[in-house]
Scaffold this motif. Structure first.
Motif, PDB file in Angstrom:
ATOM      1  N   PRO A 186      11.477 -26.978  38.304  1.00  0.00           N
ATOM      2  CA  PRO A 186      12.442 -26.617  36.802  1.00  0.00           C
ATOM      3  C   PRO A 186      11.468 -27.350  35.974  1.00  0.00           C
ATOM      4  O   PRO A 186      11.304 -26.721  34.906  1.00  0.00           O
ATOM      5  N   LEU A 187      11.424 -28.705  36.402  1.00  0.00           N
ATOM      6  CA  LEU A 187      11.333 -29.560  35.681  1.00  0.00           C
ATOM      7  C   LEU A 187       9.483 -28.833  35.359  1.00  0.00           C
ATOM      8  O   LEU A 187       8.868 -29.412  33.811  1.00  0.00           O
ATOM      9  N   ALA A 192       5.918 -27.061  31.187  1.00  0.00           N
ATOM     10  CA  ALA A 192       5.062 -26.256  30.853  1.00  0.00           C
ATOM     11  C   ALA A 192       5.372 -25.536  29.833  1.00  0.00           C
ATOM     12  O   ALA A 192       4.837 -25.133  28.827  1.00  0.00           O
ATOM     13  N   ALA A 193       6.637 -24.665  29.455  1.00  0.00           N
ATOM     14  CA  ALA A 193       7.025 -24.387  28.452  1.00  0.00           C
ATOM     15  C   ALA A 193       7.142 -25.335  27.249  1.00  0.00           C
ATOM     16  O   ALA A 193       6.829 -24.773  25.656  1.00  0.00           O
ATOM     17  N   LEU A 194       7.570 -26.502  27.029  1.00  0.00           N
ATOM     18  CA  LEU A 194       7.209 -27.364  25.978  1.00  0.00           C
ATOM     19  C   LEU A 194       5.683 -27.453  25.128  1.00  0.00           C
ATOM     20  O   LEU A 194       5.748 -27.571  23.933  1.00  0.00           O
ATOM     21  N   ALA A 274      15.006 -24.011  26.190  1.00  0.00           N
ATOM     22  CA  ALA A 274      14.328 -24.324  27.851  1.00  0.00           C
ATOM     23  C   ALA A 274      15.288 -25.596  27.839  1.00  0.00           C
ATOM     24  O   ALA A 274      14.798 -25.771  29.858  1.00  0.00           O
ATOM     25  N   ASN A 275      15.645 -26.212  27.691  1.00  0.00           N
ATOM     26  CA  ASN A 275      17.177 -26.957  27.654  1.00  0.00           C
ATOM     27  C   ASN A 275      17.590 -26.679  28.600  1.00  0.00           C
ATOM     28  O   ASN A 275      17.868 -27.198  29.691  1.00  0.00           O
ATOM     29  N   ALA A 276      18.231 -25.540  28.150  1.00  0.00           N
ATOM     30  CA  ALA A 276      19.287 -24.945  28.899  1.00  0.00           C
ATOM     31  C   ALA A 276      18.797 -24.384  30.821  1.00  0.00           C
ATOM     32  O   ALA A 276      19.743 -24.514  31.406  1.00  0.00           O
ATOM     33  N   LEU A 310      16.606 -35.721  29.589  1.00  0.00           N
ATOM     34  CA  LEU A 310      15.474 -35.510  29.467  1.00  0.00           C
ATOM     35  C   LEU A 310      15.962 -34.075  28.363  1.00  0.00           C
ATOM     36  O   LEU A 310      15.468 -33.943  27.436  1.00  0.00           O
ATOM     37  N   SER A 311      17.012 -33.859  28.606  1.00  0.00           N
ATOM     38  CA  SER A 311      17.218 -32.815  27.528  1.00  0.00           C
ATOM     39  C   SER A 311      18.046 -33.734  26.320  1.00  0.00           C
ATOM     40  O   SER A 311      17.876 -32.782  25.045  1.00  0.00           O
ATOM     41  N   VAL A 312      18.652 -34.452  26.468  1.00  0.00           N
ATOM     42  CA  VAL A 312      18.602 -35.405  25.209  1.00  0.00           C
ATOM     43  C   VAL A 312      17.279 -36.042  24.052  1.00  0.00           C
ATOM     44  O   VAL A 312      17.449 -35.729  23.285  1.00  0.00           O
ATOM     45  N   MET A 313      17.188 -36.087  24.921  1.00  0.00           N
ATOM     46  CA  MET A 313      15.432 -37.153  24.643  1.00  0.00           C
ATOM     47  C   MET A 313      14.604 -36.051  23.993  1.00  0.00           C
ATOM     48  O   MET A 313      13.593 -35.876  23.216  1.00  0.00           O
ATOM     49  N   SER A 314      14.053 -34.684  24.372  1.00  0.00           N
ATOM     50  CA  SER A 314      13.355 -33.842  24.116  1.00  0.00           C
ATOM     51  C   SER A 314      14.443 -33.179  22.863  1.00  0.00           C
ATOM     52  O   SER A 314      13.744 -32.932  21.597  1.00  0.00           O
TER      53      SER A 314
END
Length: 616
Positions: A186-187, A192-194, A274-276, A310-314
Motif C-alpha cells: 500500500p505504501l 506512486a499515486a503522489l 490516496a490517503n484514504a 504519513l496521512s497527516v504529513m501529506s
C-alpha cells in the motif's frame, strides 16, 4: 548565541553579478554560496525525521514488551530499552529540532532573502534609463522584494516538508518491508499515486502561479501609479476612472488566483483519496497478517501509527506544494524582469573620465528612441572649454535628447560624443556623470532629509558646506521653517516622496543647491529656473553666474531671455542644428531664432547680461 548564528552569512558580501535567466540556474546562482548551510539544514531535517520514526518504531516494541511481560519484572528486564528511548525523546529529538529551528529562523532564510534582494537590486539599478521608463516602478520593486522571499521560501519548503516526508517514507518502507512485503505494497502504491499527481499537476500549476504573480505585480504597479499621481487624479476629478482601473486590475489578479486554486483544489481532493486508500489498505493488511500470526500487535500499532502520520504529513505536503508552486511561479515571473542583461553597460576596458579642460564634441550624432522617427539627424557641435552655450528650438527639436546622450542615458545609433578627446562610450558611466552637474525642470527629490538631498551632490560634504550651498540657492530661508509629521525640523525635515511636501520652486532651489555643492566641471541647465518666481529667479541667476564661471555650460530654456546672454546660442529644428551665433548675430539673420524671440520677452540671465542686452 542566536546572534552568532545570525552573523554566519553576510548578505552583502558580493557587490556585483548578473543573475542568469534559466530557472534552475537562477536558483543555483543564489544558493551556491550558502550550500554548507543548506546541507546543514537538510542534515537537521534528516535527524528530526529519523528521531520521529525511531519513536514510532519503539511504540510497537513497547506494546509487545508490555503484552509479553509482567509489571513486577518489567523495569528489570527492559530498563535499558526505556533509558535509551528516554534519551532519544528528552535529549536527541529536542536537540536536533533546536538546530533545525535555529538554522531555519536565524541563519539561512533571513540572510539568503536579504542577499537575493541585494544582488537583484544591484543588477536592476544598473539597468539603462529606458528600462525604468518602460515599466511601473512599483512593479519592479514588487518583483525584487517578492523574488527574494519566494526563492528562500521555496527552498525551505522543499527541505522542511518534501525532504522530511521523503526521509519518513523511506524509513517507513524499511520498517514495513522488515515486517512483511505485503505491508509495504500500500505504501508503494501511495507513493506512486503522489508522484503521478505531482507530474500531472506541477507543470500546470506552475504556469498558473506565474500568471497570478504577474497579475499581482501589475496590480501593485497600477495602484502605485495612481497613488504617485494622486494630485493629477484629484485635479482632473478622475477618481471614478481610476476606481475602474483598480477594479479591473484587482479582478484580473483574482481571476488568475482562482485559476490556480482550481487546480490545487482538484489536487487536494485526489490526495485525500490516496490517503484514504493508504490507511484502509495498511489497516486491512495488518489485521490479515495478524490473524495469520505473521505480525505482532506491536507491529500492527507501528504500521497504523506510521500511515496515520504519513496521512497527516501529506496534508502538510499539500499546503507546502501550494506555497511552493506559488513561490516558484513568483520567482519565475520576477526572473523575467530582474535577470535581463543590462541594456547599457560599461565596456570591460572602460576607464574613468578625466576632465582637464571641459571641451565637448558631438560628431555626426544620430539617434531615435526605439528605432522610431529620428530625433537627431547628424548633429555636429563643438563646445569649447569654459564656453557657455544655449540650446534653442521648438519643443521636440532634440535639445533635451542632446543632453541625455551627453549623460549617456542612451547609447548613440551612430556618431560619437567626446569630452576632452575621450569617447564617452569608452569611459565608466559613473565617472562621466560625476563630471557633469545637472539641474532639470522636473526636479524629484528623495524622501529623505533636506540635508541628505543637498548632500547628494557631494556625499562627503560637511554641514557647513551644505548650509552654504542652500544659502547660495536662496533656500535657507524656507528650510528654517520646515517640519514633518515626525517632528523633524529644518535640515532634518523629510520632504516626502519625490519631494511632494515642497513647492515646485522650493524643490528647484534644493536641486540648485545640490549642484552648487557638487561643483562639477561641466554644467547642464535644462529649464533650471522655470519653476521659480521672478524675484527668486533674479537671485538664483546671480548665483548661477558664479556657478558657471570657469565651467563648460550647456543651457536649455524655452524662455529665451534667460539664456540670451550666453557666449553662443545653438538653434535646433527637427533634429538638426540650423543656426549658431550670439543673440545679436541671430537676431540680425532674421531666421528661426529671430522668429522665436519676437514672440517672447523677459529678463536676462544675470544683471551684467541684462544691462548689455538692454543697451541694444
Amino acid at each position: 548565541m542566536l546572534r552568532y548564528f545570525e552573523k554566519l552569512i553576510d548578505p552583502f558580501a558580493v557587490e556585483d553579478g548578473t543573475p542568469p535567466t534559466g530557472l534552475l540556474a537562477f536558483y543555483r546562482y543564489f544558493l551556491a554560496p550558502v550550500w554548507p548551510y543548506v546541507l546543514a539544514l537538510m542534515a537537521a531535517g534528516l535527524a528530526v525525521s529519523l528521531a520521529e520514526v525511531a519513536i514510532y518504531a519503539y511504540v510497537g516494541t513497547l506494546v509487545d514488551m508490555m503484552s509479553r511481560g509482567t509489571p513486577a519484572t518489567f523495569f528489570a528486564e527492559h530498563g535499558w530499552h526505556l533509558a535509551l528511548m528516554a534519551l532519544v525523546v528528552l535529549v536527541v529529538r529536542p536537540l536536533v529540532n533546536a538546530v533545525q529551528t535555529v538554522l531555519s529562523n536565524q541563519t539561512l532564510p533571513p540572510a539568503l532573502t536579504a542577499r537575493i534582494r541585494w544582488l537583484n537590486h544591484l543588477h536592476v539599478v544598473g539597468q539603462s534609463y529606458s528600462f525604468f521608463q518602460n515599466d511601473f516602478s512599483g512593479r519592479i520593486v514588487t518583483k525584487i522584494v517578492q523574488t527574494g522571499s519566494s526563492l528562500t521560501q521555496s527552498m525551505t519548503q522543499v527541505i522542511d516538508a518534501l525532504w522530511v516526508i521523503s526521509v519518513f517514507v523511506i524509513s517507513a518502507f524499511a520498517i514495513f518491508a522488515d515486517v512483511g512485503i505485503v505491508m509495504a505494497v500500500p505504501l508503494v502504491l501511495w507513493v506512486a499515486a503522489l508522484v503521478t499527481l505531482a507530474l500531472t499537476f506541477v507543470p500546470r500549476v506552475r504556469k498558473r502561479a506565474a500568471a497570478a504573480s504577474e497579475a499581482r505585480s501589475l496590480l501593485t504597479g497600477k495602484l502605485a501609479d495612481i497613488y504617485g499621481n494622486i494630485q493629477t487624479v484629484k485635479l482632473f476629478a478622475r477618481d471614478g476612472r481610476e476606481r475602474d482601473t483598480a477594479r479591473s486590475a484587482i479582478a484580473e489578479q483574482t481571476g488568475r488566483l482562482l485559476d490556480q486554486n482550481r487546480l490545487l483544489t482538484r489536487l487536494s481532493l485526489l490526495l485525500q483519496l490516496a490517503n484514504a486508500f493508504l490507511i484502509g489498505a495498511t489497516g486491512a493488511a495488518s489485521v490479515w497478517l495478524w490473524t495469520r500470526g505473521a505480525i505482532s500487535p506491536g507491529e500492527t500499532a507501528v504500521a497504523l501509527g506510521l500511515v496515520m502520520r504519513l496521512s497527516v504529513m501529506s496534508g502538510r505536503v499539500m499546503m507546502t506544494l501550494t506555497g511552493l508552486f506559488d513561490n516558484v511561479g513568483t520567482v519565475e515571473d520576477g526572473m523575467r524582469t530582474i535577470a535581463r542583461p543590462h541594456g547599457l553597460a560599461d565596456r570591460p576596458d572602460a576607464a574613468d573620465l578625466v576632465v582637464s579642460k571641459g571641451e565637448i564634441v558631438f560628431e555626426d550624432v544620430r539617434f531615435s528612441y526605439g528605432g522610431g522617427t529620428p530625433v537627431l539627424r547628424g548633429v555636429d557641435l563643438v563646445v569649447k572649454p569654459g564656453e557657455r552655450i544655449g540650446l534653442v528650438g521648438r519643443s521636440g527639436a532634440g535639445k533635451t535628447t542632446m543632453v541625455s546622450l551627453l549623460l549617456r542615458l542612451y547609447d548613440l545609433e551612430s556618431g560619437a560624443i567626446r569630452i576632452d578627446g575621450q569617447d564617452i562610450a569608452s569611459v565608466t558611466q559613473g565617472s562621466l556623470r560625476a563630471a557633469i552637474g545637472v539641474v532639470t525642470q522636473d526636479t524629484a527629490l528623495l524622501n529623505r532629509s533636506i540635508r541628505d538631498n543637498i548632500r547628494y551632490g557631494r556625499p562627503d560634504a560637511d554641514d557647513d558646506a551644505v548650509r552654504q550651498a542652500a544659502a547660495r540657492a536662496s533656500a535657507d530661508g524656507f528650510i528654517a521653517h520646515l517640519s514633518d509629521p515626525r517632528g523633524r525640523k529644518g535640515y532634518d525635515a523629510h520632504v516626502g516622496e519625490r519631494g511632494v511636501k515642497l513647492s515646485g520652486g522650493q524643490r528647484q532651489r534644493i536641486a540648485i543647491a545640490r549642484v552648487l555643492l557638487k561643483d562639477a566641471p561641466i554644467l547642464v541647465l535644462d529649464e533650471a529656473t522655470s519653476a521659480l518666481d521672478s524675484e527668486i529667479e533674479a537671485v538664483i541667476q546671480e548665483q548661477l553666474e558664479g556657478l558657471m564661471a570657469g565651467k563648460t555650460v550647456i543651457a536649455i530654456a524655452h524662455r529665451l531671455s534667460t539664456i540670451a546672454a550666453m557666449d553662443r546660442l545653438v538653434v535646433m529644428d527637427e533634429g538638426r542644428i540650423v543656426e549658431t551665433g550670439t543673440h545679436r548675430e541671430l537676431l540680425e539673420r532674421q531666421g528661426l531664432y529671430a522668429q522665436l524671440w519676437a514672440r517672447q520677452s523677459g529678463g536676462f540671465l544675470g544683471d551684467r547680461a541684462a544691462h548689455e542686452i538692454a543697451a541694444e
